[in-house]
Each structure stands twice: as structure tokens, then as C-alpha cells.
Design a protein around this motif. Structure first.
Motif, mmCIF file in Angstrom:
data_model
loop_
_atom_site.group_PDB
_atom_site.id
_atom_site.type_symbol
_atom_site.label_atom_id
_atom_site.label_comp_id
_atom_site.label_asym_id
_atom_site.label_seq_id
_atom_site.Cartn_x
_atom_site.Cartn_y
_atom_site.Cartn_z
ATOM 1 N N TYR A 20 38.950 43.150 38.303
ATOM 2 C CA TYR A 20 38.719 41.877 38.771
ATOM 3 C C TYR A 20 38.438 40.472 38.072
ATOM 4 O O TYR A 20 39.169 39.494 38.064
ATOM 5 C CB TYR A 20 37.527 41.903 39.845
ATOM 6 N N ALA A 21 37.721 40.719 37.013
ATOM 7 C CA ALA A 21 37.221 39.828 36.178
ATOM 8 C C ALA A 21 38.666 39.237 35.265
ATOM 9 O O ALA A 21 39.027 37.980 34.902
ATOM 10 C CB ALA A 21 36.099 40.047 35.233
ATOM 11 N N ALA A 22 39.388 40.241 34.538
ATOM 12 C CA ALA A 22 40.500 39.915 33.862
ATOM 13 C C ALA A 22 41.780 39.464 35.054
ATOM 14 O O ALA A 22 42.541 38.571 34.457
ATOM 15 C CB ALA A 22 40.873 41.125 33.404
ATOM 16 N N PRO B 253 33.073 51.328 40.196
ATOM 17 C CA PRO B 253 32.338 49.815 39.921
ATOM 18 C C PRO B 253 32.641 49.110 38.714
ATOM 19 O O PRO B 253 33.089 47.766 38.700
ATOM 20 C CB PRO B 253 30.934 49.956 40.301
ATOM 21 N N ALA B 254 32.478 49.775 37.457
ATOM 22 C CA ALA B 254 32.684 49.128 36.324
ATOM 23 C C ALA B 254 34.290 48.739 36.176
ATOM 24 O O ALA B 254 34.556 47.603 35.816
ATOM 25 C CB ALA B 254 32.224 49.946 35.271
ATOM 26 N N GLY B 255 34.963 49.817 36.508
ATOM 27 C CA GLY B 255 36.694 49.373 36.150
ATOM 28 C C GLY B 255 36.889 48.449 37.276
ATOM 29 O O GLY B 255 37.899 47.572 36.714
ATOM 30 N N ALA B 256 36.530 48.444 38.523
ATOM 31 C CA ALA B 256 36.940 47.640 39.597
ATOM 32 C C ALA B 256 36.526 46.050 39.315
ATOM 33 O O ALA B 256 37.397 45.179 39.173
ATOM 34 C CB ALA B 256 36.597 47.819 40.809
ATOM 35 N N ASP C 25 33.270 51.590 46.693
ATOM 36 C CA ASP C 25 34.356 51.512 45.599
ATOM 37 C C ASP C 25 35.741 51.010 46.296
ATOM 38 O O ASP C 25 36.121 50.328 45.253
ATOM 39 C CB ASP C 25 34.414 52.865 44.996
ATOM 40 N N ALA C 26 36.062 51.512 47.077
ATOM 41 C CA ALA C 26 37.260 51.064 47.663
ATOM 42 C C ALA C 26 37.571 49.518 47.699
ATOM 43 O O ALA C 26 38.544 49.037 47.780
ATOM 44 C CB ALA C 26 37.846 51.869 48.966
ATOM 45 N N GLY C 27 36.217 48.976 48.451
ATOM 46 C CA GLY C 27 36.222 47.584 48.650
ATOM 47 C C GLY C 27 36.300 46.782 47.323
ATOM 48 O O GLY C 27 36.954 45.679 47.201
#
Length: 406
Positions: free
Chosen positions: A35-37, A28-31, A113-115
Motif C-alpha cells: 500500500y505504502a509503495a 499485514p506487513a506485506g499488504a 488481511d483480505a481487507g
């Protein structure tokens, strides 16, 4: 900003060989960071050592702050919506509190997580699975200039980036590079137990939280359709005692006769208050930074919120043309984390101390004092936080002050 605009003005060979942001770890943190970047129009590479989807030891509770931190339009793969909580004190003094409004939702981590990874990809991030990171270098022959970070993979490949986000867990390489310091380590044990329809119906919409026999420990039952997620957590150091607690917990629930599909363990680690959150052009978030709530050990909302901030500030770091500006942006990220999540962690530490000393008092207050239950419901729904309660509620302030004097 589109990817095409983001690349405008760069040399073609530079644009193709150096990523703006590399994110290590696709939880969740990495995804969220990727996403934000990517939404900001940057070239983002998301590295994950496992294949997705993959199982993670986690209760899977999605509180209000988690829902508020999801990408716009993200559909939560909820397995249940919780409207009731049964509290017990080591199996005794059981009492159920109910709410007309949903308190929180429950998910399975592989789907969730996959989502999130899919949302990052839709935003423009590129995913590479099976990519294990061996080290990060900010100086030396692998680094072409001071604006670049080298991410060296286990197979010897070097990936270049203007900024790196570490989201590879509390035992990952990036946290070690940054020098993350930890001062609370707990052991969580969990079992995924398939149950008959009649048992599943009894648990639908309700969770159990049991304050355990080991100081600071508790257990939970989270219903997810035809499966119950049953787990316990306690301070690391007495693994046998924690395992006994789980076995006893499952036994007195009448679930010992059902065979778990998965039995797993996991260490959660909280950061020290003076632990760094960055080094050069590298920042850490989520478990890699030791960011989670110390009392409940809730980590998903901390991962989502810190991941988003890390991704946003990584964009600014990537745009920095010298070390001074890069450090300024990294310090701004650290300030944002400490001003929000850091304050919540501070209150959580004090709550854990109170809980370790007087679990019976906490149980009595939550089950017999309506304002305390309303506060619990507010935290789970995301309408308030532990920090906000202590800041604004006179009774909470007095309780914290009394605890500090002991």
C-alpha cells in the motif's frame, strides 16, 4: 504521484518488465508495504503463496498502534470491542478490571488481511496468489544490472524488481536471504471454539488473560461473536507441556465439551538485536524480520508499522541509481525501525525477564495497583507504549533498575 507519472522517462520495455517494488507475502506487513509503495505512485507487485482469504493462528487483538497504522478510511471488521479484562494466575486469583472507554478491538485474520490487501490493490498494487518464492538473487545471470533484483518463483519464473520487501513470515525465503538472526522462539497453540449464545453473551466485551504455569507463558480468551478464540503461548522446547496447558486451560473454563472448528499451532520468532534488516536492495519487515513484542508476542502492530516503513523506504531504494545510495536508504530504514520498534522490543525483553521470574508480582500489580492498570489501558489504546512508560514514569524506571540488578 500517479502510475503514469512514475513511468515517465523510462524505456517502455523497462517499465513493463521491471517492477519498482516487489513485496513477498500478503499478511499485514506485506499488504501495508505494498500500500505504502503504491500510494507513492510506484509499480508494485504483491506475491502471496496462498489464496486469500486464509486462516492464520493469531489472537486478533487490534490495539491503538494498529488502528493508527491502517490506511485512511479503512473499516476494521471488528467482531467485538473490549472494555474489560479478567486476569488470573494459572486459573487462580481471578480479578476483572473494567474501562468505560474501549481498550482494543478483536478481528478475524482472514477478513482483516483480505481487507488490507484490497486497500493495496485500490492504491494500484497488483496481487498474484499461488506464487511461491524459491530464492532471491542480486548477482548472477538472472540479474540484468546492479539496479535489479531477481525474485525466482517455485515454477521457475523470474520476476525483476528495483527493490524487494520480504514479508513472508519468520521461516520465509527473504529473511534467510537477508540473514535475519533470531534469539527468542515461542510456540503458540490456539483453538477456535463455537459456543452457544448464552456462553457468548457472558464473554461479550471481555477478555481473559491467564499467567501460565510455564515460565513466560500465558493464555487468552478472545470473544468473537459466537466463537471464542482460546490460546496459550510459551517458549519453544516443551511442546507437550504447552499442549497440556491449553487442554487444562480449556477444561477449567468449562469449554472442553465444545468442538473446535480449528486447532492450530504457530511459532513466533523475535529478532536478535544485531540482526540485519536489509541486504542490498532487499529489506524485511514484520515476522520476516523477527519484529514483535517479546513479552506479549503481539505482532500485528509491529507488522503494520514496519510494513509501512518498508514500503516507503523501498520506494527510495528503487530510485537509487547505484549500490552506495541503495545501501544508504536501506540503512535509513533500519535506523527508523531500531529507533522506534527496536526500543519497544528492548523494553519488552526486560518485561519478559521480570514476568518469567515473578509472574505473581506482575499479576498483583496489574490487578491491585491502579496506575499499573491505567498504564496497561494506555498501551492497549495506543496513547502510550512500554518504552514511553519506562522513559517517563519514575516507578517504571525504578522497577526496571531493580530487575537489572538481580
Amino acid at each position: 504521484m500517479s502510475s503514469e507519472n512514475a513511468d515517465a522517462g523510462r524505456e517502455p520495455e523497462e517499465s513493463s518488465s521491471v517492477w519498482d517494488v516487489v513485496v513477498v507475502g500478503a499478511g499485514p506487513a506485506g499488504a501495508s508495504a505494498a500500500y505504502a509503495a503504491a500510494v507513492a505512485g510506484r509499480r508494485v507487485l504483491l506475491l502471496e503463496k496462498a489464496e486469500i482469504p486464509r486462516y492464520k493462528t493469531c489472537g486478533g487483538g487490534i490495539i491503538g498502534y494498529s488502528r493508527d497504522s491502517l490506511p485512511p478510511g479503512f473499516e476494521l471488521p471488528l467482531k467485538d470491542r473490549i472494555h474489560a479484562v479478567t486476569f488470573s494466575l494459572n486459573g487462580k486469583l481471578s480479578r476483572t478490571r473494567r474501562s468505560k472507554r474501549m481498550l482494543f478491538g478483536l478481528i478475524n485474520r482472514p477478513e482483516f488481511d483480505a481487507g488490507l490487501v484490497e486497500e493495496a490493490q485500490k492504491a494500484g498494487a497488483e496481487l498474484r496468489t499461488g506464487a511461491s518464492v524459491s530464492r532471491v538473487e542480486q548477482h548472477g545471470p538472472a540479474v540484468p544490472d546492479r539496479r535489479t533484483v531477481a525474485v525466482v518463483l517455485a515454477d521457475g519464473e523470474t520476476v525483476l524488481a528495483r527493490a524487494v520487501v520480504g514479508a513472508d513470515g519468520s521461516a520465509g525465503r527473504i529473511g534467510a536471504h537477508v540473514g535475519v538472526k533470531l534469539d527468542q522462539v515461542d510456540l503458540g497453540l490456539e483453538a477456535e471454539i463455537p459456543v452457544p449464545e448464552t456462553v457468548a453473551e457472558d464473554w461479550a466485551g471481555r477478555v481473559l488473560i491467564d499467567w501460565g504455569p510455564i515460565p513466560g507463558s500465558y493464555g487468552w480468551v478472545f470473544p468473537k461473536g459466537d466463537t471464542l478464540t482460546v490460546g496459550v503461548i510459551a517458549a519453544r522446547g516443551d511442546g507437550a507441556g504447552t499442549k497440556r496447558y491449553l487442554d487444562d486451560f480449556i477444561g477449567r473454563l468449562g469449554l472442553a465439551g465444545f468442538e473446535p472448528t480449528i486447532s492450530s499451532g504457530h511459532l513466533t520468532r523475535c529478532r536478535s538485536e544485531d540482526s540485519p534488516l536489509s541486504r542490498g536492495r532487499v529489506v524485511v519487515c514484520g515476522d520476516a524480520a523477527g519484529l514483535l513484542e517479546p513479552w506479549t508476542r503481539e505482532g500485528i502492530s509491529f507488522a503494520l508499522r514496519s510494513g509501512r516503513l518498508a514500503g516507503e523506504w523501498a520506494v527510495r531504494i528503487a530510485e537509487s541509481h547505484d549500490a552506495v545510495d541503495a545501501r544508504r536508504q536501506a540503512l535509513n530504514y533500519a535506523f527508523a525501525i531500531k529507533a522506534g520498534l527496536g526500543v519497544e522490543m528492548g523494553v519488552g525483553r526486560r518485561m519478559l525477564q521480570l514476568f518469567e521470574r515473578r509472574p505473581g508480582v506482575l499479576h498483583a500489580v496489574l490487578t491491585g495497583f491502579r496506575p499499573a492498570w491505567n498504564a496497561f489501558a494506555g498501551v492497549t489504546r495506543g496513547t502510550t507504549s512500554l518504552a514511553e512508560l519506562v522513559r517517563t514514569h519514575p516507578l517504571a524506571q525504578r522497577a526496571m533498575s531493580a530487575m537489572d540488578r538481580r
